[in-house]
Write a protein that holds these residues in place. Structure first.
Motif, PDB file in Angstrom:
ATOM      1  N   LYS A 173     -19.481 -16.146   6.778  1.00 37.34           N
ATOM      2  CA  LYS A 173     -19.009 -16.798   8.006  1.00 37.34           C
ATOM      3  C   LYS A 173     -18.071 -15.903   8.811  1.00 37.34           C
ATOM      4  N   TYR A 174     -17.327 -15.059   8.094  1.00 38.25           N
ATOM      5  CA  TYR A 174     -16.335 -14.210   8.740  1.00 38.25           C
ATOM      6  C   TYR A 174     -16.421 -12.796   8.182  1.00 38.25           C
ATOM      7  N   THR A 175     -15.974 -11.837   8.971  1.00 40.10           N
ATOM      8  CA  THR A 175     -15.795 -10.474   8.489  1.00 40.10           C
ATOM      9  C   THR A 175     -14.447 -10.405   7.788  1.00 40.10           C
ATOM     10  N   ILE A 176     -14.443  -9.888   6.557  1.00 41.25           N
ATOM     11  CA  ILE A 176     -13.226  -9.920   5.737  1.00 41.25           C
ATOM     12  C   ILE A 176     -12.700  -8.514   5.479  1.00 41.25           C
ATOM     13  N   SER A 177     -11.401  -8.353   5.677  1.00 36.97           N
ATOM     14  CA  SER A 177     -10.685  -7.145   5.291  1.00 36.97           C
ATOM     15  C   SER A 177      -9.581  -7.563   4.327  1.00 36.97           C
ATOM     16  N   ALA A 178      -9.119  -6.617   3.514  1.00 33.98           N
ATOM     17  CA  ALA A 178      -8.140  -6.997   2.489  1.00 33.98           C
ATOM     18  C   ALA A 178      -7.280  -5.815   2.093  1.00 33.98           C
ATOM     19  N   THR A 179      -6.138  -6.148   1.487  1.00 34.13           N
ATOM     20  CA  THR A 179      -5.308  -5.127   0.852  1.00 34.13           C
ATOM     21  C   THR A 179      -5.274  -5.394  -0.640  1.00 34.13           C
ATOM     22  N   THR A 180      -5.158  -4.332  -1.407  1.00 34.87           N
ATOM     23  CA  THR A 180      -5.016  -4.440  -2.849  1.00 34.87           C
ATOM     24  C   THR A 180      -4.040  -3.357  -3.303  1.00 34.87           C
ATOM     25  N   THR A 181      -3.662  -3.379  -4.567  1.00 32.79           N
ATOM     26  CA  THR A 181      -2.629  -2.454  -5.027  1.00 32.79           C
ATOM     27  C   THR A 181      -3.178  -1.234  -5.743  1.00 32.79           C
ATOM     28  N   THR A 182      -4.476  -1.178  -5.986  1.00 37.98           N
ATOM     29  CA  THR A 182      -5.056  -0.022  -6.674  1.00 37.98           C
ATOM     30  C   THR A 182      -6.269   0.502  -5.920  1.00 37.98           C
ATOM     31  N   GLN A 183      -6.478   1.801  -6.017  1.00 43.59           N
ATOM     32  CA  GLN A 183      -7.610   2.410  -5.339  1.00 43.59           C
ATOM     33  C   GLN A 183      -8.940   1.965  -5.946  1.00 43.59           C
ATOM     34  N   SER A 184      -8.962   1.780  -7.263  1.00 45.74           N
ATOM     35  CA  SER A 184     -10.208   1.349  -7.905  1.00 45.74           C
ATOM     36  C   SER A 184     -10.632  -0.027  -7.405  1.00 45.74           C
ATOM     37  N   LYS A 185      -9.664  -0.930  -7.221  1.00 46.21           N
ATOM     38  CA  LYS A 185      -9.984  -2.256  -6.700  1.00 46.21           C
ATOM     39  C   LYS A 185     -10.448  -2.148  -5.248  1.00 46.21           C
TER      40      LYS A 185
ATOM     41  N   ALA B 208     -11.363  -2.678   2.456  1.00 47.86           N
ATOM     42  CA  ALA B 208     -10.107  -2.789   1.713  1.00 47.86           C
ATOM     43  C   ALA B 208      -9.311  -1.495   1.761  1.00 47.86           C
ATOM     44  N   VAL B 209      -7.990  -1.641   1.790  1.00 46.92           N
ATOM     45  CA  VAL B 209      -7.082  -0.500   1.729  1.00 46.92           C
ATOM     46  C   VAL B 209      -6.029  -0.794   0.663  1.00 46.92           C
ATOM     47  N   VAL B 210      -5.405   0.262   0.170  1.00 45.68           N
ATOM     48  CA  VAL B 210      -4.326   0.115  -0.801  1.00 45.68           C
ATOM     49  C   VAL B 210      -3.009  -0.057  -0.048  1.00 45.68           C
ATOM     50  N   ALA B 211      -2.262  -1.091  -0.408  1.00 45.60           N
ATOM     51  CA  ALA B 211      -0.967  -1.332   0.242  1.00 45.60           C
ATOM     52  C   ALA B 211      -0.047  -2.061  -0.731  1.00 45.60           C
ATOM     53  N   SER B 212       1.214  -1.660  -0.749  1.00 44.24           N
ATOM     54  CA  SER B 212       2.234  -2.385  -1.509  1.00 44.24           C
ATOM     55  C   SER B 212       3.490  -2.431  -0.646  1.00 44.24           C
ATOM     56  N   PHE B 213       4.323  -3.396  -0.907  1.00 44.36           N
ATOM     57  CA  PHE B 213       5.475  -3.647  -0.038  1.00 44.36           C
ATOM     58  C   PHE B 213       6.737  -3.605  -0.885  1.00 44.36           C
ATOM     59  N   LEU B 214       7.472  -2.494  -0.754  1.00 42.99           N
ATOM     60  CA  LEU B 214       8.602  -2.197  -1.623  1.00 42.99           C
ATOM     61  C   LEU B 214       9.706  -3.229  -1.483  1.00 42.99           C
ATOM     62  N   ASP B 215      10.336  -3.533  -2.622  1.00 47.79           N
ATOM     63  CA  ASP B 215      11.489  -4.422  -2.627  1.00 47.79           C
ATOM     64  C   ASP B 215      12.801  -3.640  -2.568  1.00 47.79           C
ATOM     65  N   TYR B 216      12.804  -2.458  -3.181  1.00 51.56           N
ATOM     66  CA  TYR B 216      14.074  -1.784  -3.423  1.00 51.56           C
ATOM     67  C   TYR B 216      14.571  -0.956  -2.240  1.00 51.56           C
ATOM     68  N   GLN B 217      13.733  -0.765  -1.222  1.00 52.09           N
ATOM     69  CA  GLN B 217      14.191  -0.016  -0.052  1.00 52.09           C
ATOM     70  C   GLN B 217      13.273  -0.286   1.134  1.00 52.09           C
ATOM     71  N   LEU B 218      13.802  -0.008   2.317  1.00 56.05           N
ATOM     72  CA  LEU B 218      12.972  -0.038   3.506  1.00 56.05           C
ATOM     73  C   LEU B 218      12.177   1.264   3.570  1.00 56.05           C
TER      74      LEU B 218
END
Length: 253
Positions: free
Chosen positions: A23-35, A46-56
């Protein structure tokens, strides 16, 4: 065909996406390149992305897919239970830099864990989003953000009988993943924006009743479950949504 971006393609993200396949075109983020490679092979960009807690982060490129998306669905945790307020601030700043100045429909998967463990029926008014740091921070950046406070995620391999459970006479506040996808689909169709909804199955049996149902054991007697119950009545009345799985005792069927 509408374009949907899912930030955080884990257990829930995958099942939400299954609701939109074809029904829709789907894009996504994941935390590993294999995924990411696996998703790309299946037609999900899909692209690899993570969002750090400990610093900007010093520099974060805006997600190209977000520039063209009609809908963004955020499943990564933005609660104080996952990190402290200062770390949460960093995570949301990094996330918003990744999203950019997005103007389309947005959904945040929050949690009924914001409600205290009290013997009470809870509605959204009991804990407004202004009292929940992650919800407040993200809504302040994106005024159109829909916030869904999800109950315990269930369905497929997630059944209560598979876990070590305490307080068996207490009520469950569970939701089947199929209804999460159904509710998001309904909100997309209705072009809903800036809403806060509890998302739990309509019936709140006790943990023991759910486990017995899943094990095929007859319940000897009916009784009123103890503890908190998080109600979805606002969602039902405003969206006119009909639950596919209103009773957690049938999630396994």
């Amino acid at each position: 065909m509408k374009k949907i971006g899912i930030i955080g393609y884990g257990w829930l993200g995958e099942r939400i996406a299954s609701n939109f396949t074809g029904k829709y075109t789907i894009s996504a983020t994941t935390t590993t390149q294999s995924k990411a490679d696996d998703l790309n092979s299946k037609g999900i960009h899909a692209v690899v992305a993570s969002f750090l807690d400990y610093q900007l982060a010093e520099s974060i490129s805006q997600w190209n897919e977000a520039k063209d998306a009609d809908v963004l669905i955020i499943t990564i945790p933005v609660s104080e239970k996952s990190c402290c307020v200062s770390s949460l601030y960093n995570r949301i700043q990094n996330l918003s830099a990744f999203i950019g100045d997005f103007k389309g429909q947005m959904f945040l998967m929050s949690s009924t864990g914001v409600y205290p463990d009290l013997q009470k029926d809870f509605t959204e008014e009991d804990i407004p989003l202004e009292s929940v740091s992650g919800e407040r921070m993200l809504r302040s950046k994106y005024s159109q953000l829909n916030i869904l406070r999800l109950g315990g995620l269930m369905g497929d391999n997630r059944l209560l009988k598979n876990y070590n459970v305490e307080n068996l006479d207490h009520a469950v506040n569970h939701i089947h993943y199929a209804d999460i996808g159904g509710i998001i689909s309904e909100m997309i169709e209705q072009k809903t924006e800036a809403k806060l909804y509890n998302v739990t199955a309509l019936i709140h049996p006790s943990k023991s009743q759910v486990i017995n149902a899943q094990k095929g054991i007859p319940n000897k007697e009916e009784f009123e479950a103890k503890g908190k119950k998080v109600l979805s009545s606002k969602l039902v009345s405003e969206l006119d949504y009909v639950f596919k799985y209103p009773d957690p005792r049938t999630f396994h069927l």
